[in-house]
Design an enzyme around this catalytic site. Structure first.
Site: not given
Length: 260
Positions: A187, A169
């Site tokens: 997320d 991420k």
């Protein structure tokens, strides 16, 4: 001849048609086994998947409402962006920004961060969760940037993922915001929106990421993760989604949405 007395033959043993009395009593008095607990009812069949036209329509609306979405982590350059994203794990952007404003004023390069040192860095970020581990990672990644990458933030996912504290991420955020690559950072907000709306259902962040990359038209990919993050953060909330102001409520497949 002596008279022979014959004993009557014993009748052949018969198989009882019913269990012995004791067994019968047990069968009668034993508590019946509880029925298997039924599985949680499914809300009908799996939601109908979004059509290509519906996906295009959704992102057209996002683009019209917010043509140039921006990430909310404050930063000065690719290095400070990288540090901010690493610090943001399990923390709010607002909380990270409050800590990094004074930090980045004195340490906006890997060299300056190393010179600051781990102890002083902890003082700057002590209001952020897991600050001790994060301070160690920031110092370590600063050293690795200098040693392995000439003090520059690399522009590939593979290289970014070798840095302490940086996962997929983090790499996707840096690639998108610092280098303009059309990556999809998933997320908790993007994961929720992808699953709740039915736009990109998946059991893991990677599954949602790959599905979003598959269905979102290329023309929208540069800003797509920002639109989805902001949508999840301010509209499609975890506990009380604001369906009444949702731009894509009519396209959403969530069976519990409060508007059609």
């Amino acid at each position: 001849m002596p008279k022979t007395t014959r004993r009557p033959a014993k009748p052949a043993a018969r198989t009882p048609a019913t269990p012995p009395a004791k067994s019968a009593k047990r069968a009668i008095t034993a508590k019946p086994k509880p029925a298997a607990k039924p599985a949680a009812p499914r809300r009908g069949k799996s939601p109908r998947r979004w059509s290509a036209a519906e996906v295009h329509e959704a992102f057209s609306r996002f683009a019209e409402a917010n043509p140039e979405p921006k990430g909310e982590l404050e930063h000065l350059n690719p290095f400070t962006l990288l540090v901010a994203v690493v610090l943001s794990a399990q923390a709010t952007d607002a909380g990270v920004n409050k800590a990094t404003r004074p930090l980045f004023a004195v340490a906006d390069t890997p060299q300056k961060m190393l010179a600051l040192g781990e102890d002083r860095l902890r003082e700057y970020i002590k209001t952020i969760g897991l600050f001790r581990t994060k301070a160690k990672n920031v110092i370590a990644l600063s050293q690795k940037l200098i040693t392995d990458f000439g003090g520059e933030v690399p522009d590939t996912r593979e290289a970014l993922e070798t840095l302490p504290g940086a996962g997929r991420k983090t790499a996707n955020v840096v690639l998108n915001m610092a280098f303009g690559q059309p990556t999809m950072a998933v997320d908790t907000h993007v994961f929720r929106v992808g699953n709740r709306t039915g736009l990109a259902p998946g059991e893991t962040p990677l599954a949602v990421e790959l599905e979003l990359e598959r269905v979102i038209p290329a023309e929208f990919m540069q800003h797509a993760h920002h639109w989805l993050i902001l949508h999840g953060r301010y509209t499609c909330l975890a506990r009380k989604p604001r369906c009444e102001v949702c731009l894509i409520a009519d396209l959403c497949r969530w069976p519990e949405k409060t508007v059609s």
